[in-house]
Design a protein around this motif. Structure first.
Motif, PDB file in Angstrom:
ATOM      1  N   ARG A 171      68.816  86.631  23.306  1.00 34.05           N
ATOM      2  CA  ARG A 171      70.012  86.640  22.459  1.00 34.05           C
ATOM      3  C   ARG A 171      69.775  87.556  21.256  1.00 34.05           C
ATOM      4  O   ARG A 171      68.785  87.411  20.550  1.00 34.05           O
ATOM      5  N   TYR A 172      70.722  88.446  21.037  1.00 31.64           N
ATOM      6  CA  TYR A 172      70.581  89.465  19.993  1.00 31.64           C
ATOM      7  C   TYR A 172      71.620  89.251  18.897  1.00 31.64           C
ATOM      8  O   TYR A 172      72.750  88.836  19.152  1.00 31.64           O
ATOM      9  N   SER A 173      71.206  89.551  17.672  1.00 31.06           N
ATOM     10  CA  SER A 173      72.148  89.568  16.545  1.00 31.06           C
ATOM     11  C   SER A 173      71.616  90.522  15.498  1.00 31.06           C
ATOM     12  O   SER A 173      70.452  90.951  15.559  1.00 31.06           O
ATOM     13  N   VAL A 232      74.611  85.039  11.033  1.00 28.60           N
ATOM     14  CA  VAL A 232      74.617  85.996  12.149  1.00 28.60           C
ATOM     15  C   VAL A 232      75.186  85.325  13.392  1.00 28.60           C
ATOM     16  O   VAL A 232      75.134  84.100  13.546  1.00 28.60           O
ATOM     17  N   LYS A 233      75.728  86.134  14.292  1.00 23.19           N
ATOM     18  CA  LYS A 233      76.277  85.650  15.553  1.00 23.19           C
ATOM     19  C   LYS A 233      75.477  86.247  16.702  1.00 23.19           C
ATOM     20  O   LYS A 233      75.313  87.450  16.794  1.00 23.19           O
ATOM     21  N   MET A 234      74.987  85.379  17.567  1.00 18.57           N
ATOM     22  CA  MET A 234      74.150  85.798  18.684  1.00 18.57           C
ATOM     23  C   MET A 234      75.015  86.212  19.886  1.00 18.57           C
ATOM     24  O   MET A 234      76.047  85.594  20.156  1.00 18.57           O
ATOM     25  N   THR A 235      74.571  87.245  20.587  1.00 19.21           N
ATOM     26  CA  THR A 235      75.176  87.640  21.856  1.00 19.21           C
ATOM     27  C   THR A 235      74.065  87.834  22.873  1.00 19.21           C
ATOM     28  O   THR A 235      72.948  88.225  22.531  1.00 19.21           O
TER      29      THR A 235
END
Length: 745
Positions: A463-465, A476-479
């Motif tokens: 998961r990236y943010s 932050v919002k993870m994608t």
């Protein structure tokens, strides 16, 4: 006030208008802006001050109770003896000034502290290069009387000390105390206070004149003994303002995060609470300087460190430079672009495992390889110039072997890997075809910020943010950027001491007391050293090298950057009261006992994505690794010759590592007949014979940009390249007695 008739001033006092607009004390205090902007850590501890107002030097507002009593007493004794008795205008002083003016005798002057404050509060009343006009002096007295009616005496004194100009660009007692005496106003001695007050009357006076006036102030306070050696003391203090009254030294505020402060602070007086932790920032800075001091004979001057909290994305340490060790201390090494070296390999292998093109147990051939490219042959080498033969993906990544990584990129393709790196925030400037196979070995320029945050995505199971540097920033919002199971396997490899033992041995600076996964990297000619890794809670990245780009002398990632990484990571966990955790195997990951049929590596437990697990790893299967289009190469430009008949011009499509497959060009499957169509103008020409059409195919080119794909027997794309054909497709015979013509340029 000398030169004004006493009668006029008496008339003024009687006619003062009470309705004059006047600021409240709290309004003046709130509108005060320091010339400095301040950066604080997450707990409110001051980290850094930078100056943003080039015209004045002001520091924060100081309360009167925080000002030295010696200074308050000296100010009142020198500037306004009856300050606590008068109501804004000292009529006794006015009368004395008028009388002295009449007889041309020298007097103290009639301007009270309150009247001087009126001039500081109102630009129209401020004294410029010429004396105030009659109307200005009348207004000044009126405002002074209003101040006395609406403000307390302590508020008047406090505002005056914060607004008065002292010397050159220094405004306020706080700036003066810090610059001239290196201390807070509360600690000023009687001698220092006398010099400060002397500067109010003559800001640009010579040191001798300042000393004379300061000594007189001390004598009036019955402290004449302080006049001894006063001139040398004053000379030393005033020297800190330079020859042209310009401040040449900074304040004594901490200077822990200059690079992040310059990035975040924009407005004079701004006070921003960052996500940094002062303790981590200070320790990281010290660790960097200790390591560089130990390597002074290895031609290393610069370094940078970044520490991030995995869950929140909060930056805990941002060390952009080695400070005094560097000749380019203003360069922020956290955001500067440098060659990545081997630090990109984990993302390459993660992608290959994610796509199920290989597993951690798959065998790769660490042997010499020559790859044709548009610019010639690409011949990668290992760091130690040695070959290890067949090695597993676990060993290849753990020991940072170069040739297996290049073979893996042949399978993944530079274009697909480039797209993955972009998804992880690298913002590479060129395309995958531009970097080619060297992208596997970190030929791209990356920043420590992007690299460390991408490793944080590995720590967060794909998961990236973005990151946070200020507490005022939104969470932050993870994608999802990578497969959780594949990232778990990569983390397990990077934490495996045995996997990296072939290159680094069992004991090195990559080992920590808690579970960590770490990768080092060294760019060409040892110009850049990297060590980036993560635990369950933190991700830390370190770069060392030279801002000038000069190479280091015999320093690798494990000897240059890794010791710093190890120190910072262990410090983070030593102060952490939470129990450390080893990452748990996510769903979709299977643990399997494996062995190799030819005993290339010892039996062990290995992790697989579900559906790819194997108990016995056969050597023969290693031939399936490195399936790739060998020719044409990515980005290749083909020029056709119009003087050669089209049926005699061919491009041979060649692939390796595949026993059964097919070709697809521009979305259409190719057969041997389609690869060599008959010439429409000469029907007697036969197609060129094709040797093994599944792996090698002769194709008659036509101009344009083309996409060639290699497919397996299930029509799955194994490799893809883009190339371009330019030039004429055929030569047309010219009519007699006319110039020749040519089609298709």
């Amino acid at each position: 006030m000398q030169g004004w008739p006493l009668a006029a001033l008496l008339w003024l006092a009687l006619s003062a208008a009470p309705a004059h607009a006047l600021q409240k004390f709290v309004e003046v205090q709130q509108e005060f802006r320091s010339s400095e902007a301040s950066l604080y850590d997450r707990k409110g501890q001051l980290l850094q001050q930078i100056r943003l107002n080039p015209h004045e030097r002001r520091l924060s507002w100081v309360a009167l109770e925080d000002v030295s009593p010696a200074l308050r007493n000296a100010l009142v004794a020198s500037e306004d003896r009856r300050f606590y008795q008068h109501s804004g205008v000292d009529w006794n002083a006015v009368a004395a000034a008028a009388w002295g003016n009449l007889w041309n005798s020298r007097t103290r002057g009639a301007s009270t502290i309150t009247m001087q404050l009126a001039g500081l509060l109102d630009d129209d009343l401020r004294r410029r290069n010429s004396p105030r006009s009659f109307s200005q002096k009348l207004s000044q007295v009126m405002v002074a009387q209003l101040l006395e009616r609406n403000w307390r005496k302590d508020q008047i004194l406090e505002a005056y000390l914060n607004l008065v100009s002292f010397r050159g660009e220094l405004v306020g007692i706080h700036a003066l105390s810090r610059v001239l005496f290196g201390k807070h106003p509360g600690g000023l001695s009687q001698r220092e206070a006398a010099i400060a007050v002397a500067l109010i009357r003559g800001p640009n006076a010579t040191p001798a004149r300042v000393t004379e006036r300061a000594c007189r102030i001390l004598q009036e306070q019955h402290a004449g003994q302080e006049c001894k050696d006063l001139e040398s003391f004053a000379l030393l203090a005033l020297a800190r303002t330079g020859s042209n009254s310009e401040v040449v030294v900074t304040t004594t505020a901490p200077q822990l995060a200059p690079h992040l402060a310059r990035k975040l602070l924009r407005t004079p007086g701004q006070a921003l609470r960052s996500t940094l932790d002062a303790g981590v920032q200070r320790f990281a800075t010290d660790a960097l300087q200790r390591q560089l001091a130990a390597l002074t004979d290895r031609n290393i001057q610069d370094g940078a460190i970044l520490a991030i909290d995995n869950a929140s994305g909060d930056v805990l340490a941002w060390v952009g430079s080695s400070s005094t060790f560097s000749n380019a201390a203003d360069v922020d090494g956290v955001v500067a672009l440098r060659q990545a070296g081997s630090t990109l390999k984990p993302f390459l292998y993660e992608m290959a495992i994610e796509k199920k093109w290989m597993t951690a147990a798959s065998l790769l051939n660490d042997a010499a390889i020559n790859l044709p490219t548009a610019s010639g042959l690409y011949i990668p080498q290992n760091y130690d110039k040695q070959f290890k033969g067949l090695v597993s993906v676990r060993t290849a990544l753990g020991s940072s072997l170069n040739i297996p990584a290049v073979r893996t990129l042949v399978t993944v393709t530079p274009t697909a890997f480039f797209q993955r790196l972009q998804t992880l925030g690298f913002q590479l400037r060129e395309s995958g075809d531009y970097y080619g196979y060297s992208l596997a070995l970190g030929s791209a320029d990356v920043s420590l910020l992007a690299l460390t945050n991408a490793y944080r995505a590995l720590a967060n199971q794909g998961r990236y943010s973005g990151i946070r540097t200020a507490l005022s920033d939104p969470p932050v919002k993870m994608t999802k950027a990578m497969d959780p199971g594949a990232t778990f396997i990569i983390g397990d490899i990077l934490s495996d001491r045995s996997a990296r033992s072939r290159t680094f041995g069992l004991e090195n600076a990559l080992s920590t007391r808690v579970w960590t996964a770490v990768k080092t990297g060294t760019s060409k000619d040892m110009r850049d050293n990297w060590a980036v890794g993560y635990s369950d809670r933190y991700t830390v990245g370190v770069w060392v090298g030279n801002a000038s780009g000069l190479p280091m002398w015999d320093v690798s990632g494990v000897t240059g950057a890794a010791p710093i990484w190890q120190e910072v990571m262990q410090y983070l966990h030593a102060r952490d009261q939470l129990r450390q955790r080893i990452p748990q195997k996510p769903e979709g990951v299977v643990a399997q006992e494996i062995r190799y049929d030819d005993k290339q590596e010892a039996p062990r437990q290995e992790y697989f994505l579900a559906g790819t697990e194997q108990a016995l790893i056969r050597t023969a299967k290693s031939d399936d690794i490195g399936v790739a289009i060998r020719y044409p190469t990515a980005g290749m430009l083909v020029a056709l010759d119009p003087d050669i008949p089209p049926e005699r011009q061919r491009i041979r499509f060649q692939a390796s590592g595949l026993s059964n497959g097919s070709w697809r060009l521009d979305g259409k499957l190719l057969s041997a007949a389609e690869a060599a169509p008959k010439n429409r103008r000469n029907k007697n020409v036969r197609p060129v014979p094709v040797q093994n059409p599944q792996l090698a195919l002769d194709w008659m080119p036509w101009p344009g940009r083309h996409v060639l794909e290699l497919l397996d027997d299930k029509q799955t794309v194994l490799d893809q390249v883009r190339f371009e054909v330019r030039g004429a497709v055929e030569r047309v015979a010219a009519p007699k007695n006319s110039p020749g013509s040519r089609k298709g340029a």
